[in-house]
Scaffold this active site. Structure first.
Site, PDB file in Angstrom:
ATOM      1  N   HIS A   8     -78.632 -33.631   4.375  1.00 31.52           N
ATOM      2  CA  HIS A   8     -77.742 -33.099   3.339  1.00 31.52           C
ATOM      3  C   HIS A   8     -78.099 -33.572   1.929  1.00 31.52           C
ATOM      4  CE1 HIS A   8     -75.615 -31.732   6.746  1.00 31.52           C
ATOM      5  NE2 HIS A   8     -74.499 -31.413   6.099  1.00 31.52           N
ATOM      6  N   HIS A  38     -97.142   3.069  -0.012  1.00 32.67           N
ATOM      7  CA  HIS A  38     -96.560   3.319   1.313  1.00 32.67           C
ATOM      8  C   HIS A  38     -96.069   4.758   1.423  1.00 32.67           C
ATOM      9  CE1 HIS A  38     -96.359  -0.971   0.484  1.00 32.67           C
ATOM     10  NE2 HIS A  38     -96.370  -1.185   1.783  1.00 32.67           N
ATOM     11  N   HIS A  66     -97.845   3.727   7.560  1.00 37.17           N
ATOM     12  CA  HIS A  66     -96.911   2.841   6.845  1.00 37.17           C
ATOM     13  C   HIS A  66     -97.359   2.500   5.422  1.00 37.17           C
ATOM     14  CE1 HIS A  66     -94.366  -0.676   5.980  1.00 37.17           C
ATOM     15  NE2 HIS A  66     -95.477  -1.185   5.501  1.00 37.17           N
ATOM     16  N   GLU A  94     -74.748 -18.434   3.283  1.00 36.21           N
ATOM     17  CA  GLU A  94     -75.225 -18.743   1.923  1.00 36.21           C
ATOM     18  C   GLU A  94     -76.119 -17.635   1.370  1.00 36.21           C
ATOM     19  OE1 GLU A  94     -75.663 -20.771   4.532  1.00 36.21           O
ATOM     20  OE2 GLU A  94     -74.332 -22.469   4.127  1.00 36.21           O
TER      21      GLU A  94
HETATM   22  C1  LIG Z   1     -89.015 -10.434   3.538  1.00 36.65           C
HETATM   23  C2  LIG Z   1     -90.214  -9.548   3.710  1.00 36.65           C
HETATM   24  N1  LIG Z   1     -91.076  -9.816   4.714  1.00 36.65           N
HETATM   25  C3  LIG Z   1     -92.182  -9.060   4.861  1.00 36.65           C
HETATM   26  C4  LIG Z   1     -92.432  -8.024   4.014  1.00 36.65           C
HETATM   27  C5  LIG Z   1     -93.720  -7.205   4.159  1.00 36.65           C
HETATM   28  N2  LIG Z   1     -93.396  -5.887   4.711  1.00 36.65           N
HETATM   29  C6  LIG Z   1     -93.250  -4.818   3.936  1.00 36.65           C
HETATM   30  S1  LIG Z   1     -92.828  -3.448   4.789  1.00 36.65           S
HETATM   31  C7  LIG Z   1     -92.851  -4.294   6.239  1.00 36.65           C
HETATM   32  C8  LIG Z   1     -92.536  -3.588   7.536  1.00 36.65           C
HETATM   33  C9  LIG Z   1     -91.254  -2.929   7.437  1.00 36.65           C
HETATM   34  O1  LIG Z   1     -91.056  -2.091   8.505  1.00 36.65           O
HETATM   35  P1  LIG Z   1     -90.001  -0.925   8.373  1.00 36.65           P
HETATM   36  O2  LIG Z   1     -88.815  -1.393   7.680  1.00 36.65           O
HETATM   37  O3  LIG Z   1     -89.847  -0.345   9.726  1.00 36.65           O
HETATM   38  O4  LIG Z   1     -90.714   0.082   7.406  1.00 36.65           O
HETATM   39  P2  LIG Z   1     -91.539   1.386   7.774  1.00 36.65           P
HETATM   40  O5  LIG Z   1     -92.748   0.921   8.556  1.00 36.65           O
HETATM   41  O6  LIG Z   1     -90.656   2.248   8.571  1.00 36.65           O
HETATM   42  O7  LIG Z   1     -91.928   1.952   6.452  1.00 36.65           O
HETATM   43  C10 LIG Z   1     -93.182  -5.620   6.045  1.00 36.65           C
HETATM   44  C11 LIG Z   1     -93.296  -6.629   7.112  1.00 36.65           C
HETATM   45  C12 LIG Z   1     -91.504  -7.783   2.992  1.00 36.65           C
HETATM   46  N3  LIG Z   1     -91.662  -6.800   2.109  1.00 36.65           N
HETATM   47  N4  LIG Z   1     -90.387  -8.533   2.889  1.00 36.65           N
END
Ligand SMILES: Cc1ncc(C[n+]2csc(CCOP(=O)(O)OP(=O)(O)O)c2C)c(N)n1
Length: 679
Positions: free
Chosen positions: A481, A39, A270, A419
């Site tokens: 529960h 990334h 990204h 939680e």
């Molecule tokens: C809980 C979770 N859901 C989905 C992902 C997959 N994922 C990685 S980065 C991302 C998008 C994140 O967007 P942002 O925080 O705006 O990052 P940027 O594009 O600015 O690098 C996703 C959906 C993950 N790593 N963790």
């Protein structure tokens, strides 16, 4: 947007802020390019913010990554791992070499896809599952305040900085975490939000219209938005945040993939390499005439100076704390030391002996309460809590006092109905050091905490989950529960110890195992209902530590082995008596922790399991039991969800009874004899 020279901040006029930030950008670009995955966009966008933070604010010394009073830096947006690896390399963390950056995401490298705690020096917590980092950081910031209240500014006085993206803030967990941090007024927590308005699918406007500043302010934070490519603005905002007594959000408006002419500002920057052509154009656009991974000496030298900037602060901390009277100094080091004091061993031994002698018929949650009461004073760094179920989980010792925004001297945290944040904050508390955190909820809500429990297991940290109301035995609250699949699903998490003790002695032993497990999180699954005692204290030996052990061995050999956990051990014991009336010789095995049993020698396991047919008894779904029961075995438990009724009725209606176990035993003996006959 323009990058202004920040020479005064950079400390030398001949190395500009832009050069320092571009070094991060191109290490990220080149490493992702070489790995053919990763990334680049986030490190390119946040390079300016990270440069200002590391060069002027972050209190750290690259030569001592674990110095206790360092500021904590958490990269919550873990997919941008190259930002962190570039910083660790540039500032001179031992082992994070240029070759390691070249091996980004490769087998055996120090630079895995997402930052991993314990794997790479300088990585404070494992991140990648979005939202976990910011919630873990809340725990770190809380631990800092608690230790500060105990030992004062001389010992503990540091900030926790987080870089979080849109994704982290969209996750529900972030809401729980910021709400808790705002409530506790964790003023030394500063979140730098990569406010680039882009996530994987495209513009964040596709899915989110939150006013993040308003959201944070509503939770008691200070919040402001700045140009995340303007070093002076970044520095001024961090200054303001540091002088604020509330936790702070700085929304840094950035351009994802900053500098890549055709990709910046779009989701294309990204999560994929830019490609050779775009990289070449980026080199021109950012005036970076160097080869991949080639860094001019003056830039590296300046970054190394930044890495050594905190040496003076660390030395002065060491001198300051050395001068302090030896009593607080040694108790500070005791708190950080993971070993348990000998007063603890005495306290738990005495309690086991007492339980063994008194043989109380109590719920294992009540036994757990007695354990906590007995050990709290001997373990001054035990930090309790519950997600608003204190009176049901029985997690608060008589001596424990609630933590409040104006009372960090406390040692019990009312996490509220949060939680997931509780579990993540406990991870942060354990990672920060100084405490053994435990927290309670109902076992059925383990799912709400699961992502953080999984990370604790992955990181190998000591966090103790007290999860009560562990089966249909909780009765009238009904199937919402009543956990049925939770034992199985928790047992599926590697490195997590799942305990289901069956009486008071086993509960004390399970606590002891959890406290001694320095590199494992634990879940203590405890009953709501009272259970008869079956154990005497074993003269100092902790039998739960074996995972499973023989409670009754019939004279003359076994016809059948009944294996049970928790509340069902007493059912198995009654069934053995019933079978004895028919001259069936039944051994009874208690199996409070399969994870530990699996680690025993094959000889011990064979001895406990025996060669006779086996019956498993657990008021939960079968899950992994077949492994322990073999072909002729049978499982007596739940086949689906529970129901709302008194516990005895549920056990009867779902067929988890003494008679049902005895019948299953008879059936399996016949089955195994037939199998032997026709073999
Ligand atoms: C809980 C979770 N859901 C989905 C992902 C997959 N994922 C990685 S980065 C991302 C998008 C994140 O967007 P942002 O925080 O705006 O990052 P940027 O594009 O600015 O690098 C996703 C959906 C993950 N790593 N963790």
């Amino acid at each position: 947007m323009s990058i202004h020279a920040l020479s005064s901040f950079a400390g030398r006029s001949d190395v500009s802020h832009q050069e320092l930030a571009n070094a991060i950008r191109f290490l990220a670009i080149d490493a992702v390019e070489k790995a053919k995955s990763g990334h680049p966009g986030m490190p390119m966008g946040m390079a300016d913010v990270a440069t200002v933070l590391f060069s002027h604010f972050l209190k750290f010394d690259a030569s001592d990554p674990v110095w206790p009073d360092r500021d904590r830096f958490v990269l919550s947006a873990g997919h941008g791992s190259m930002l962190l690896y570039a910083l660790l390399y540039l500032t001179g963390y031992e082992g994070v070499t240029l070759d390691e950056l070249k091996a980004f995401r490769q087998w055996g490298s120090k630079t895995p896809g997402h930052p991993e705690y314990g794997h790479t020096p300088g990585v404070e917590t494992t991140t990648g599952p979005l939202g976990q980092g910011i919630a873990t950081a809340v725990g770190m910031a809380l631990a800092e305040r608690l230790l500060n209240a105990q030992f004062g500014n001389d010992f503990v006085d540091h900030h926790t900085y987080v870089i979080a993206g849109d994704g982290c803030l969209m996750e529900g967990l972030s809401h729980e975490a910021i709400s808790l941090a705002g409530h506790l007024r964790l003023g030394k927590l500063i979140v730098l939000f990569d406010d680039n308005q882009i996530s994987i699918d495209g513009s964040t406007s596709l899915s989110c219209s939150d006013d993040q500043l308003a959201r944070f302010k509503a939770s008691g934070w200070s919040a402001e938005r700045i140009d995340g490519h303007d070093p002076q603005a970044i520095a001024a905002a961090i200054e303001r945040a540091r002088s604020n007594d509330r936790p702070s959000l700085i929304a840094c408006r950035t351009v994802i993939g900053f500098g890549a002419p055709n990709r910046q500002g779009t989701e294309k920057a990204h999560g994929a390499p830019l490609g050779a052509e775009e990289v070449a154009k980026t080199r021109v656009a950012l005036d970076w005439p160097y080869e991949p991974f080639q860094l001019p000496e003056h830039i590296v030298a300046q970054w190394r100076k930044i890495g050594a900037r905190g040496q003076a602060a660390r030395r002065s901390w060491m001198e300051r704390t050395r001068r302090v009277n030896s009593v607080p100094r040694s108790s500070f080091h005791d708190a950080l030391n993971r070993k348990l004091p000998c007063e603890y061993a005495d306290a738990i031994d005495q309690l086991c002996t007492r339980f063994g002698a008194e043989r109380p018929t109590i719920a294992t949650r009540q036994a757990s309460q007695l354990v906590i009461d007995a050990i709290a004073e001997a373990l001054p760094n035990l930090l309790g809590g519950s997600a608003d179920l204190t009176h049901s989980n029985l997690t608060r010792a008589k001596t424990q006092r609630p933590v409040r925004a104006d009372f960090f001297e406390g040692n019990y945290i009312h996490y509220g109905v949060r939680e997931h944040a509780m579990a993540a904050a406990m991870n942060g508390i354990a990672l920060h050091g100084g405490f053994i955190p435990y927290g309670g909820t109902f076992l059925t809500f383990a799912d709400y905490s699961r992502p953080a429990i999984r990370l604790a297991a992955l990181m190998g940290i000591r966090v103790i989950h007290v999860m009560t109301h562990d089966s249909i035995g909780l009765g009238e609250d009904g199937p919402t529960h009543q956990p049925v699949e939770h034992l199985t699903s928790l047992r599926a998490i590697p490195n997590l110890l799942v305990f289901r003790p069956g009486d008071a002695v086993e509960t004390a032993e399970a606590w002891d195992c959890a406290l001694r497990a320095e590199a494992n999180p634990s879940v203590l699954c405890l009953s709501r209902q009272a259970l008869p005692a079956f154990r005497e204290a074993a003269g100092g030996a902790n039998l739960v530590a074996l995972g499973a052990y023989v409670v009754i061995e019939p004279a003359g050999g076994r016809d059948v082995t009944l294996i049970a956990t928790g509340s069902e051990v007493s059912i198995a014991l009654e069934a053995a008596k019933l079978l004895a009336k028919d001259n069936v010789r039944a051994a009874v095995v208690s199996a409070p922790c399969f994870d530990l049993f699996r680690n025993q020698s094959s000889e011990y396991r064979a001895e406990v399991l025996g060669s006779a047919p086996r019956i498993g008894v657990e008021a939960a779904v079968e899950g992994d039991w077949a492994r322990w029961l073999g072909d002729s075995g049978e499982f007596v438990g739940m086949a689906g969800f529970g129901a709302s009724a008194p516990a005895e009725v549920l056990y009867r209606e779902f067929g988890i009874t003494t008679e049902a176990v005895a019948k299953a035993a008879q059936r399996s003996i016949v089955r195994s004899r037939m199998a032997a006959t026709y073999a």
